[in-house]
Design a protein around this motif. Structure first.
Motif, PDB file in Angstrom:
ATOM      1  N   THR A 109      14.293  -0.194  12.325  1.00 45.43           N
ATOM      2  CA  THR A 109      13.656  -0.292  11.013  1.00 45.43           C
ATOM      3  C   THR A 109      12.472  -1.249  10.949  1.00 45.43           C
ATOM      4  N   TRP A 110      12.465  -2.282  11.780  1.00 50.00           N
ATOM      5  CA  TRP A 110      11.442  -3.315  11.588  1.00 50.00           C
ATOM      6  C   TRP A 110      10.068  -2.918  12.113  1.00 50.00           C
ATOM      7  N   TRP A 111       9.989  -1.852  12.876  1.00 49.95           N
ATOM      8  CA  TRP A 111       8.725  -1.454  13.493  1.00 49.95           C
ATOM      9  C   TRP A 111       7.655  -1.051  12.472  1.00 49.95           C
ATOM     10  N   ARG A 112       8.061  -0.723  11.258  1.00 55.98           N
ATOM     11  CA  ARG A 112       7.104  -0.289  10.235  1.00 55.98           C
ATOM     12  C   ARG A 112       6.799  -1.367   9.199  1.00 55.98           C
ATOM     13  N   ARG A 113       7.117  -2.608   9.520  1.00 59.68           N
ATOM     14  CA  ARG A 113       6.748  -3.715   8.622  1.00 59.68           C
ATOM     15  C   ARG A 113       5.252  -3.665   8.315  1.00 59.68           C
ATOM     16  N   ASN A 114       4.898  -4.000   7.081  1.00 59.09           N
ATOM     17  CA  ASN A 114       3.490  -3.923   6.679  1.00 59.09           C
ATOM     18  C   ASN A 114       2.591  -4.887   7.449  1.00 59.09           C
ATOM     19  N   PRO A 221     -10.047  -7.252  10.176  1.00 57.22           N
ATOM     20  CA  PRO A 221      -9.369  -8.349   9.500  1.00 57.22           C
ATOM     21  C   PRO A 221      -7.919  -7.989   9.177  1.00 57.22           C
ATOM     22  N   ARG A 222      -7.015  -8.920   9.466  1.00 59.72           N
ATOM     23  CA  ARG A 222      -5.590  -8.632   9.347  1.00 59.72           C
ATOM     24  C   ARG A 222      -5.205  -8.206   7.936  1.00 59.72           C
ATOM     25  N   ASP A 223      -5.645  -8.929   6.924  1.00 64.62           N
ATOM     26  CA  ASP A 223      -5.203  -8.621   5.557  1.00 64.62           C
ATOM     27  C   ASP A 223      -5.669  -7.241   5.113  1.00 64.62           C
ATOM     28  N   ALA A 224      -6.843  -6.816   5.579  1.00 65.81           N
ATOM     29  CA  ALA A 224      -7.320  -5.483   5.225  1.00 65.81           C
ATOM     30  C   ALA A 224      -6.434  -4.413   5.848  1.00 65.81           C
ATOM     31  N   VAL A 225      -6.002  -4.625   7.094  1.00 67.77           N
ATOM     32  CA  VAL A 225      -5.110  -3.664   7.755  1.00 67.77           C
ATOM     33  C   VAL A 225      -3.752  -3.633   7.053  1.00 67.77           C
ATOM     34  N   VAL A 226      -3.240  -4.810   6.688  1.00 69.85           N
ATOM     35  CA  VAL A 226      -1.942  -4.883   6.004  1.00 69.85           C
ATOM     36  C   VAL A 226      -1.987  -4.120   4.685  1.00 69.85           C
ATOM     37  N   GLU A 227      -3.034  -4.343   3.900  1.00 65.89           N
ATOM     38  CA  GLU A 227      -3.166  -3.660   2.607  1.00 65.89           C
ATOM     39  C   GLU A 227      -3.322  -2.144   2.804  1.00 65.89           C
ATOM     40  N   THR A 228      -4.108  -1.753   3.792  1.00 65.87           N
ATOM     41  CA  THR A 228      -4.321  -0.325   4.041  1.00 65.87           C
ATOM     42  C   THR A 228      -3.031   0.346   4.478  1.00 65.87           C
ATOM     43  N   LEU A 232      -1.149   3.484   2.517  1.00 65.10           N
ATOM     44  CA  LEU A 232      -0.851   4.769   3.145  1.00 65.10           C
ATOM     45  C   LEU A 232       0.648   5.040   3.201  1.00 65.10           C
ATOM     46  N   ALA A 233       1.436   4.007   3.473  1.00 58.83           N
ATOM     47  CA  ALA A 233       2.884   4.190   3.566  1.00 58.83           C
ATOM     48  C   ALA A 233       3.487   4.602   2.232  1.00 58.83           C
ATOM     49  N   GLY A 234       2.909   4.110   1.148  1.00 58.66           N
ATOM     50  CA  GLY A 234       3.440   4.439  -0.172  1.00 58.66           C
ATOM     51  C   GLY A 234       2.857   5.674  -0.806  1.00 58.66           C
ATOM     52  N   ALA A 235       1.839   6.263  -0.167  1.00 54.79           N
ATOM     53  CA  ALA A 235       1.122   7.378  -0.790  1.00 54.79           C
ATOM     54  C   ALA A 235       2.012   8.590  -1.026  1.00 54.79           C
ATOM     55  N   VAL A 236       2.916   8.870  -0.112  1.00 52.59           N
ATOM     56  CA  VAL A 236       3.756  10.073  -0.226  1.00 52.59           C
ATOM     57  C   VAL A 236       4.641  10.015  -1.459  1.00 52.59           C
ATOM     58  N   SER A 237       5.136   8.834  -1.794  1.00 56.96           N
ATOM     59  CA  SER A 237       6.059   8.711  -2.919  1.00 56.96           C
ATOM     60  C   SER A 237       5.361   8.498  -4.255  1.00 56.96           C
ATOM     61  N   ARG A 238       4.036   8.310  -4.262  1.00 54.64           N
ATOM     62  CA  ARG A 238       3.301   8.085  -5.502  1.00 54.64           C
ATOM     63  C   ARG A 238       2.606   9.366  -5.960  1.00 54.64           C
ATOM     64  N   THR A 239       2.376   9.455  -7.254  1.00 54.07           N
ATOM     65  CA  THR A 239       1.519  10.521  -7.769  1.00 54.07           C
ATOM     66  C   THR A 239       0.060  10.168  -7.461  1.00 54.07           C
ATOM     67  N   TYR A 240      -0.808  11.132  -7.679  1.00 53.10           N
ATOM     68  CA  TYR A 240      -2.234  10.892  -7.463  1.00 53.10           C
ATOM     69  C   TYR A 240      -2.725   9.726  -8.310  1.00 53.10           C
ATOM     70  N   GLU A 241      -2.335   9.698  -9.576  1.00 53.62           N
ATOM     71  CA  GLU A 241      -2.779   8.625 -10.465  1.00 53.62           C
ATOM     72  C   GLU A 241      -2.177   7.291 -10.052  1.00 53.62           C
ATOM     73  N   GLU A 242      -0.909   7.295  -9.618  1.00 50.43           N
ATOM     74  CA  GLU A 242      -0.283   6.051  -9.164  1.00 50.43           C
ATOM     75  C   GLU A 242      -0.977   5.518  -7.918  1.00 50.43           C
ATOM     76  N   GLN A 243      -1.400   6.432  -7.051  1.00 47.53           N
ATOM     77  CA  GLN A 243      -2.107   5.997  -5.847  1.00 47.53           C
ATOM     78  C   GLN A 243      -3.472   5.422  -6.196  1.00 47.53           C
ATOM     79  N   ARG A 244      -4.176   6.021  -7.159  1.00 45.67           N
ATOM     80  CA  ARG A 244      -5.453   5.453  -7.624  1.00 45.67           C
ATOM     81  C   ARG A 244      -5.253   4.025  -8.124  1.00 45.67           C
ATOM     82  N   THR A 245      -4.184   3.825  -8.895  1.00 48.13           N
ATOM     83  CA  THR A 245      -3.888   2.493  -9.426  1.00 48.13           C
ATOM     84  C   THR A 245      -3.603   1.513  -8.293  1.00 48.13           C
ATOM     85  N   ALA A 246      -2.814   1.955  -7.307  1.00 50.39           N
ATOM     86  CA  ALA A 246      -2.491   1.089  -6.174  1.00 50.39           C
ATOM     87  C   ALA A 246      -3.746   0.737  -5.380  1.00 50.39           C
TER      88      ALA A 246
END
Length: 263
Positions: A109-114, A221-228, A232-246
Motif C-alpha cells: 500500500t505505501w508505494w502510492r504515497r503522494n 520541484p518536489r511540491d509540484a510533483v506531490v500536488e500533481t 491525478l490520483a483523485g481524478a477518477v473519483s471526482r466529478t469534472y467540476e470537483e476536479q476543476r475545484t481541486a
C-alpha cells in the motif's frame, strides 16, 4: 543503482538510498523472488524507514524474474518456520484471518504515497503476488521478456494484495476480469498497449531506462510533483467540476508557495 550500504537487508528485501532515490530489491533469485509473510513484513518496514528526503522509489528483483509470486510452501501443512500455515489460518476465527490479510496488504500500500513516485522494474515472471507488487507502484518499466499473470483463481483464490483496483483502472473491467479468471500470460507488447507498462525496453537496457526516468522525476520541484500526483490520483473519483475545484486549490497553494506567502 550504485551499490550502497543498505538501510535494511532482511528476509529477501534490501533497501538502499542514493540522494533522493531509494531502491528496494527482492534478493532471493534462487527462488525467483517468491514471496512470504516475512518478505511482506520486510517490505512494510522498508516503507516505514524511508528517509524523508526520498522522492523516488525503485522496486526491482534480482535474477531472471521479478517475482514468481507466493511461495507455494504457504499451502503446505507445515507452512513457513515460525509462521502459521495458510491452512491453519483458514481454520481460525474469521476476524483474525481478516486482520492477518490486512497486515499482509500493508506491504503493497505505501508505494502510492503522494510524497513518492514509485517505479517497478520488471523482468521475466511477475506472477500472482509478483504481478500485484508491480501493480502497487505508480509506474512500470518492463523488459521485453516480461510475463505478467494473475494465477490466484487457478488455486481457488482471489487476488487480495491490492492488485485488483489498479488493474481495473489501467486496463478496464472486462480485460481485468479476463486476465484474472483465465490466469493467462500478458506479454510486453500487450502490457504496453493496454497501459500496464509505461515503457518496454530490452532487458540489458532496463536499469539505464529506470535511472533516466528517476532522474527526470527528481528534476522537477518536489511540491509540484506531490500536488500533481494527488490531483491525478483523485481524478477518477471526482466529478469534472470537483476536479476543476481541486485544480484551483492546488494551483493556489503552489502560487502562494512560490510567492513566499505562508498561512
Amino acid at each position: 543503482m550504485t551499490s550502497l550500504d543498505p538501510v535494511l537487508d532482511k528476509d529477501g528485501v534490501r533497501l538502499t538510498v542514493e540522494d533522493a532515490v531509494a531502491t528496494v530489491t527482492l534478493t532471493n533469485p534462487a527462488k525467483r523472488n517468491a514471496q512470504s509473510p516475512a518478505l511482506w513484513r520486510a517490505l512494510t518496514e522498508a516503507g516505514r524507514v524511508l528517509p524523508g528526503d526520498v522522492r523516488v522509489v525503485v522496486l526491482r528483483g534480482e535474477g531472471k524474474s521479478f517475482s514468481a509470486g507466493l511461495d507455494r510452501q504457504a499451502f503446505t501443512p507445515e507452512g513457513f518456520d515460525g509462521e502459521p500455515s495458510f491452512l491453519d489460518m483458514a481454520r481460525g476465527p474469521e476476524a483474525e484471518l481478516d486482520a492477518t490479510i490486512a497486515e499482509y496488504q500493508e506491504a503493497f500500500t505505501w508505494w502510492r504515497r503522494n510524497d513518492l513516485v514509485s517505479i517497478a522494474t520488471v523482468q521475466g515472471h511477475a506472477i500472482g503476488a509478483g504481478f500485484q507488487l508491480a501493480l502497487a507502484c505508480d509506474l512500470r518499466i518492463v523488459a521485453e521478456d516480461v510475463q505478467f499473470a494473475m494465477r490466484e483463481t487457478s488455486l481457488g483464490l482471489v487476488p487480495d494484495l491490492t492488485g485488483t483496483h489498479p488493474l481495473v483502472n489501467l486496463v478496464g473491467y472486462a480485460r481485468a476480469l479476463e486476465i484474472c479468471a483465465t490466469g493467462r500470460f500478458v506479454h510486453a507488447e500487450e502490457a504496453e498497449r493496454t497501459g500496464l507498462a509505461n515503457l518496454v525496453v530490452p532487458a540489458d537496457q532496463l536499469d539505464a531506462a529506470v535511472r533516466d526516468l528517476a532522474a527526470a522525476l527528481v528534476s522537477a520541484p518536489r511540491d509540484a510533483v506531490v500536488e500533481t500526483k494527488a490531483l491525478l490520483a483523485g481524478a477518477v473519483s471526482r466529478t469534472y467540476e470537483e476536479q476543476r475545484t481541486a485544480e484551483r486549490a492546488a494551483q493556489g497553494r503552489r502560487l502562494r508557495d512560490l510567492a513566499g506567502i505562508t498561512d
